[in-house]
Design a protein around this motif. Structure first.
Motif, PDB file in Angstrom:
ATOM      1  N   ARG A   1     -11.490 -25.455  18.690  1.00 34.50           N
ATOM      2  CA  ARG A   1     -12.393 -25.130  17.576  1.00 34.50           C
ATOM      3  C   ARG A   1     -13.028 -26.421  17.099  1.00 34.50           C
ATOM      4  O   ARG A   1     -12.373 -27.458  16.982  1.00 34.50           O
TER       5      ARG A   1
ATOM      6  N   LEU B   1      -5.545 -20.936  11.841  1.00 39.70           N
ATOM      7  CA  LEU B   1      -4.923 -20.893  13.159  1.00 39.70           C
ATOM      8  C   LEU B   1      -3.814 -19.848  13.115  1.00 39.70           C
ATOM      9  O   LEU B   1      -3.020 -19.814  12.174  1.00 39.70           O
TER      10      LEU B   1
ATOM     11  N   SER C   1      -3.539 -25.940  19.876  1.00 32.63           N
ATOM     12  CA  SER C   1      -4.909 -25.645  19.441  1.00 32.63           C
ATOM     13  C   SER C   1      -5.571 -26.974  19.121  1.00 32.63           C
ATOM     14  O   SER C   1      -5.099 -27.701  18.245  1.00 32.63           O
ATOM     15  N   ARG C   2      -6.651 -27.261  19.849  1.00 34.95           N
ATOM     16  CA  ARG C   2      -7.348 -28.538  19.627  1.00 34.95           C
ATOM     17  C   ARG C   2      -8.452 -28.323  18.619  1.00 34.95           C
ATOM     18  O   ARG C   2      -9.373 -27.538  18.854  1.00 34.95           O
TER      19      ARG C   2
ATOM     20  N   CYS D   1      -0.450 -18.163  14.912  1.00 32.37           N
ATOM     21  CA  CYS D   1       0.653 -18.309  15.850  1.00 32.37           C
ATOM     22  C   CYS D   1       1.417 -16.993  15.890  1.00 32.37           C
ATOM     23  O   CYS D   1       1.796 -16.470  14.830  1.00 32.37           O
TER      24      CYS D   1
ATOM     25  N   GLN E   1      -0.943 -19.132  20.600  1.00 29.90           N
ATOM     26  CA  GLN E   1      -1.773 -19.692  19.538  1.00 29.90           C
ATOM     27  C   GLN E   1      -3.230 -19.329  19.768  1.00 29.90           C
ATOM     28  O   GLN E   1      -3.716 -19.390  20.897  1.00 29.90           O
ATOM     29  N   THR E   2      -3.919 -18.985  18.695  1.00 30.61           N
ATOM     30  CA  THR E   2      -5.362 -18.750  18.771  1.00 30.61           C
ATOM     31  C   THR E   2      -6.044 -19.352  17.554  1.00 30.61           C
ATOM     32  O   THR E   2      -5.486 -19.319  16.456  1.00 30.61           O
ATOM     33  N   PRO E   3      -7.251 -19.947  17.706  1.00 32.84           N
ATOM     34  CA  PRO E   3      -7.897 -20.204  18.986  1.00 32.84           C
ATOM     35  C   PRO E   3      -7.310 -21.427  19.664  1.00 32.84           C
ATOM     36  O   PRO E   3      -6.533 -22.152  19.065  1.00 32.84           O
ATOM     37  N   LYS E   4      -7.704 -21.686  20.898  1.00 35.53           N
ATOM     38  CA  LYS E   4      -7.223 -22.854  21.636  1.00 35.53           C
ATOM     39  C   LYS E   4      -8.099 -24.075  21.359  1.00 35.53           C
ATOM     40  O   LYS E   4      -7.626 -25.211  21.446  1.00 35.53           O
TER      41      LYS E   4
END
Lengths: 113, 113
Positions: A11, A21, A108-109, A23, A6-9
């Motif tokens: 934000r 996001l 991803s937070r 995946c 997953q990116t970003p982790k």
């Protein structure tokens, strides 16, 4: 094997901003899912996909859109972020058959101010 | 509807046993169990299909009573590594669910030396 990435982790967004996001899975899985995790509420399904070019709504789809243009990628979009969308987002994938095990990304937070 | 897990939290000493319960108001096809360490992704433990089977995974086992729509996870001789949040995920019986799981709110298990 990367598995599910997953990116970003992390934000941080301001209310009204948009973001996507990503995946990506390298296991050739047919099914992919986006969940959000909030304290005391477990994991809730936002949207899912049963194959390239298909998407469907889960339990809490409002405010989110998704796309699966390529089998290995599942994108989650927020068009106009709201503080209520502050959460940890997990992507998961699984095979068409087999045990039904879900393979999760690391999360991803997202914080919306 | 989200399955209900009990208890919400458990504190153990190493070597003690624990039981975590998962209850649904709807007919189930299967129950999945996952463990999540703090800040990490959920990890699959086992799946139980309707038929009342019981499965084991090292010193962690589970049962599924399809008549009562309940599953229990048994952790025996607990180890420090068992600490984490345990989630049950349920897949409804009938129709096509595309492997969608509805997760309980989680049970926080803490094992002390």
């Amino acid at each position: 094997n990367a598995g599910v990435t997953q990116t970003p982790k992390f934000r941080v967004l301001k209310t009204g901003q948009s973001m996507t996001l990503l995946c990506a899975q390298d296991m050739n899985h047919e099914y992919m899912y986006w969940y959000r995790q909030d304290p005391g509420m477990g994991l809730r399904l936002i949207h899912y996909s049963v194959g390239e070019g298909t998407t469907a709504k889960g339990e809490v789809p409002d405010g989110y859109n998704v796309s699966r243009l390529k089998k290995q990628n599942f994108l989650l979009g927020l068009e106009s972020a709201a503080p209520s969308q502050t959460s940890v987002y997990f992507c998961a994938s699984r095979q068409l058959s087999g045990t039904g095990e879900l393979f999760f990304g690391e999360g991803s937070r997202l914080t919306v101010l | 509807q989200q399955p209900v897990q009990s208890p919400q939290a458990v504190i153990l000493r190493e070597g003690e046993d624990a039981v975590i319960n998962c209850s649904s108001s709807k007919a189930l096809y299967s129950v999945h169990w996952y463990r999540q360490k703090h800040g990490e992704a959920p990890v699959f433990l086992m799946i139980l299909l309707k038929g009342g089977e019981q499965k084991g995974h090292d010193k962690i086992s589970a049962s599924f009573n399809e008549k009562k729509q309940q599953s229990s996870l048994y952790l025996t001789a607990s180890q420090l590594s068992y600490s984490g949040t345990y989630f049950c995920g349920t897949r409804l019986a009938g129709g096509t669910s595309y492997g969608k799981l509805t997760f309980g709110q989680g049970t926080i298990l803490t094992v002390h030396p």
